[in-house]
Structures are given as structure tokens and as C-alpha cells.
Design an enzyme around this catalytic site. Structure first.
Site, PDB file in Angstrom:
ATOM      1  N   ARG A 228      12.367   0.328   5.527  1.00 39.31           N
ATOM      2  CA  ARG A 228      13.458  -0.156   6.374  1.00 39.31           C
ATOM      3  C   ARG A 228      14.426  -1.054   5.596  1.00 39.31           C
ATOM      4  O   ARG A 228      15.618  -1.104   5.893  1.00 39.31           O
ATOM      5  CB  ARG A 228      12.899  -0.937   7.561  1.00 39.31           C
TER       6      ARG A 228
ATOM      7  N   TRP B  11       0.825  -1.208   0.000  1.00 35.01           N
ATOM      8  CA  TRP B  11       0.000   0.000   0.000  1.00 35.01           C
ATOM      9  C   TRP B  11       0.860   1.260   0.000  1.00 35.01           C
ATOM     10  O   TRP B  11       0.583   2.227  -0.704  1.00 35.01           O
ATOM     11  CB  TRP B  11      -0.955  -0.032   1.187  1.00 35.01           C
TER      12      TRP B  11
ATOM     13  N   LYS C  16     -15.170  -3.132   8.468  1.00 39.16           N
ATOM     14  CA  LYS C  16     -15.404  -3.922   7.247  1.00 39.16           C
ATOM     15  C   LYS C  16     -14.444  -5.104   7.170  1.00 39.16           C
ATOM     16  O   LYS C  16     -14.761  -6.128   6.539  1.00 39.16           O
ATOM     17  CB  LYS C  16     -15.312  -3.034   6.007  1.00 39.16           C
TER      18      LYS C  16
ATOM     19  N   SER D 188      -8.380  -9.051  -1.268  1.00 35.18           N
ATOM     20  CA  SER D 188      -8.494  -8.602   0.116  1.00 35.18           C
ATOM     21  C   SER D 188      -7.874  -9.634   1.048  1.00 35.18           C
ATOM     22  O   SER D 188      -8.248 -10.809   1.024  1.00 35.18           O
ATOM     23  CB  SER D 188      -9.965  -8.393   0.487  1.00 35.18           C
ATOM     24  N   ARG D 189      -6.954  -9.201   1.877  1.00 36.93           N
ATOM     25  CA  ARG D 189      -6.304 -10.113   2.817  1.00 36.93           C
ATOM     26  C   ARG D 189      -7.317 -10.692   3.802  1.00 36.93           C
ATOM     27  O   ARG D 189      -7.241 -11.860   4.187  1.00 36.93           O
ATOM     28  CB  ARG D 189      -5.188  -9.382   3.563  1.00 36.93           C
ATOM     29  N   ASN D 190      -8.290  -9.875   4.219  1.00 36.51           N
ATOM     30  CA  ASN D 190      -9.291 -10.339   5.177  1.00 36.51           C
ATOM     31  C   ASN D 190     -10.247 -11.348   4.544  1.00 36.51           C
ATOM     32  O   ASN D 190     -10.579 -12.371   5.141  1.00 36.51           O
ATOM     33  CB  ASN D 190     -10.056  -9.144   5.745  1.00 36.51           C
TER      34      ASN D 190
ATOM     35  N   LYS E 152      -6.175   0.654   8.509  1.00 38.04           N
ATOM     36  CA  LYS E 152      -7.564   0.500   8.940  1.00 38.04           C
ATOM     37  C   LYS E 152      -7.623  -0.528  10.063  1.00 38.04           C
ATOM     38  O   LYS E 152      -7.373  -1.708   9.833  1.00 38.04           O
ATOM     39  CB  LYS E 152      -8.431   0.038   7.769  1.00 38.04           C
TER      40      LYS E 152
ATOM     41  N   ALA F 227      -4.061  -2.042  -3.554  1.00 43.82           N
ATOM     42  CA  ALA F 227      -2.745  -1.500  -3.871  1.00 43.82           C
ATOM     43  C   ALA F 227      -2.371  -1.722  -5.332  1.00 43.82           C
ATOM     44  O   ALA F 227      -1.835  -0.823  -5.989  1.00 43.82           O
ATOM     45  CB  ALA F 227      -1.695  -2.133  -2.955  1.00 43.82           C
TER      46      ALA F 227
ATOM     47  N   SER G 109     -10.080   0.441  -2.255  1.00 45.35           N
ATOM     48  CA  SER G 109      -8.853   0.609  -3.041  1.00 45.35           C
ATOM     49  C   SER G 109      -7.902  -0.543  -2.778  1.00 45.35           C
ATOM     50  O   SER G 109      -7.556  -0.806  -1.625  1.00 45.35           O
ATOM     51  CB  SER G 109      -8.170   1.931  -2.671  1.00 45.35           C
TER      52      SER G 109
END
Length: 326
Positions: A33, A13, A190, A253-255, A107, A139, A137
């Protein structure tokens, strides 16, 4: 006069937002990093660890020197995972000029404290203007320059409007609002509902069950938003309903992907932890505190805690007392 946008975070992101800023004609700086990531972005215009198949926009300057990245920035985008936001900005926040608004791009709700990201950062950096960017949105879409619309929120209306104008670009449209907590609430909750939607599909319950979970989950989101003093139009907007629709319907979506794997009975130990996993128990406790009926959020929390199975959760939801639709 050129404008400078600084991005803290070299993940997918953060990289996408740096690419968006560069495409918008801004001086785009990215702090990461990992030295190899910095070299690859500067030399090859690629982030090999994230979005490796996408050639990034010209003009991104990546660096491991956070002070150089944020110095003179017109806006600083904090793209740090929600559960790491406190430590991340405790370390880097003193480098950020007070004149530079901090735009939170994570989020979630902080574990242990139950605070939204803006509340966490206000504790650390009380003299800075704090904003949030949220909405439907991915990435990869933003990095490729595909059309995307989001919301930028700040309790100061002038700052919100300036940030929306600054961050909007050829394919990235920003709407402004002063409803900061409303935007953050929709973005955090969400994620929990996306796990439920993914689990339903992964378990084989079908698209009808998915649609029911998302719709009734949105009713829970509206009730929580009302308790948090969110404006109805915010919950109905990009950062609420819009983000919910996207996150609950795509394996990007990771979720949602986490829910899919959960529903299929896959081993989750090697998967990246989805933010909704951390948010679910906090959201459930928030609902209990405010006496809000949120059976889907409660079910996700119990499921992730190993207290019930997916089949038991669905059976319990279907056998709740009948009521009028709200």
C-alpha cells in the site's frame, strides 16, 4: 515458460517471500500500500521500513496496483496479518483469478469467530483453492537466502505438491501435505507458547523453566491437534514442533520478544502487538470447548488479561496435581 508469484503484503515476511520467489527464478510481484516502499524496492532493492539492512534479490516488481500484481499469477501469497485477513481479502480477493491458488502466510485464529485462516478465506472466496505456508522461518533468514524448510498445505494433494515444487528454491525447501488444519493449528498455537517461554526468561526463571514450558506446551499442542483432527506427523513436523522450537528460543520472534518484555515488566503499549496476544484467549476457549487440559495456554490467557502475575502463574503450574507424563 516463466512462472509468476504474487505476494500481497509489503511487510517483512511479504518482502522476504518476494525475494525468495525472485531467487527461485520466478517473475516475482509484490503488492504494497505504501508508495514509498514500492519506490524503494524497485529503485534501491531495499524495503526501508522492514529488513532495511538487506539488499533484496534482483527481479522483484513492487506495485501499489493489486490487480496488476495478481493478474496471471501461478500462486498468490496472502501475507496479511491474521486479524486483518478477512478485511484484506474481502477487499483484494475479487481481483485474484479463480485459477490462482491462494497461499495463506499468516499464523493465527480469528477473534470473535475462532476460525482458522483457511476457514475465514473459504467464507469470502469459496471457489478458490486455499493453501497455507508455515514452518520455522524468520523473514530476515529467508530474505538473505539462508537455508530454510517449511510446509505447504492444501486439502487437494495435487495442488499441495505443485505449490511445494513452485515455491521451493536454492535455499528454500517446501514439504507438502493435505493436512491443512493441522498445519494452521500448529502455526497459530505456537505463538501463545512463545509468549510463555519469553516471559519465563524475561522474569529470570532460567533455561530449565523455559525448556519445561516449551515441552509441556508441546504436549498441550498435541492434545489440541488431536481434537482438531490434525495428523500426529503434522504436529511433530516443521509446522508444529519445528516452528515451536524456533519461536520459543529467539528474540527475532515477535511473540517471544513480547513475552520477554512482559517478564521484564516493560511498557508494552508502544510495542507491535504479537499475534499470540490475540490468539491466547481464543485458544483457551477452544480448549474449554473440547475439554482439553491446557494449563499453560490458560495461564498465558489469564496473564495477558491481567488476572494473574507471572509468579502466580508459575506457582500454580508447579503446584498442579502430580501425574504421569503424556
Amino acid at each position: 515458460m516463466s512462472t509468476k508469484i504474487a505476494v500481497l503484503g509489503g511487510g517483512a515476511w511479504g518482502t522476504a517471500l518476494a525475494a525468495m520467489a525472485a531467487k527461485g527464478g520466478h517473475e516475482s510481484w509484490l503488492y504494497a500500500r505504501d508508495a514509498e516502499t514500492v519506490v524503494a524496492i524497485n529503485k534501491d532493492r531495499r524495503n526501508p521500513r522492514y529488513l532495511g539492512d538487506i539488499t533484496l534479490a534482483d527481479g522483484i516488481r513492487a506495485s501499489t496496483d493489486a490487480a496488476a500484481v495478481v493478474t496471471g499469477a501461478d500462486a498468490v501469497l496472502a501475507v496479511i496479518p491474521a486479524q486483518a485477513m478477512r478485511n484484506g481479502l474481502s477487499e483484494l480477493g475479487t481481483l485474484i483469478p479463480q485459477a490462482s491458488p491462494i497461499v495463506l502466510c499468516a499464523k493465527g485464529i480469528e477473534q470473535n469467530t475462532g476460525r482458522l485462516m483457511s476457514e475465514v478465506v473459504a467464507e469470502i472466496l469459496p471457489d478458490h483453492r486455499i493453501a497455507a505456508l508455515s514452518g520455522p522461518s524468520f523473514a530476515s533468514d529467508v530474505a538473505r537466502g539462508l537455508p530454510t524448510a517449511v510446509t505447504v498445505a492444501c486439502e487437494d494433494a495435487n495442488t499441495a505438491d505443485r505449490l511445494a515444487a513452485l515455491l521451493s528454491g536454492p535455499a528454500f525447501r517446501c514439504y507438502s501435505t493435505t493436512d491443512l488444519k493441522g498445519v494452521e493449528t500448529g502455526g497459530a498455537l505456537k505463538n501463545v507458547l512463545a509468549i510463555a517461554a519469553g516471559a519465563a526468561i524475561g522474569r529470570g526463571y532460567g533455561a530449565s523453566a523455559q525448556a519445561a514450558l516449551v515441552t509441556r506446551g508441546f504436549a498441550e499442542l498435541r492434545r489440541i491437534g488431536q481434537a482438531m483432527s490434525a495428523r500426529p506427523e503434522t504436529i511433530m513436523g516443521l509446522s508444529g514442533l519445528g516452528d515451536l522450537m524456533l519461536t520459543c528460543s529467539s528474540s527475532q520472534s515477535r511473540n517471544y520478544s513480547y513475552g520477554l518484555a512482559l517478564g521484564r515488566g516493560e511498557d508494552l503499549t508502544s510495542r507491535p502487538l504479537a499475534e499470540g496476544v490475540a490468539t491466547a484467549p481464543i485458544a483457551a476457549e477452544l480448549c474449554r470447548k473440547h475439554n482439553i487440559s491446557a494449563p499453560i495456554i490458560d495461564a498465558v490467557g489469564a496473564l495477558l488479561d491481567g488476572k494473574i502475575t507471572i509468579d502466580e502463574a508459575v506457582t500454580a503450574l508447579l503446584n498442579r496435581p502430580l501425574k504421569t507424563e503424556d
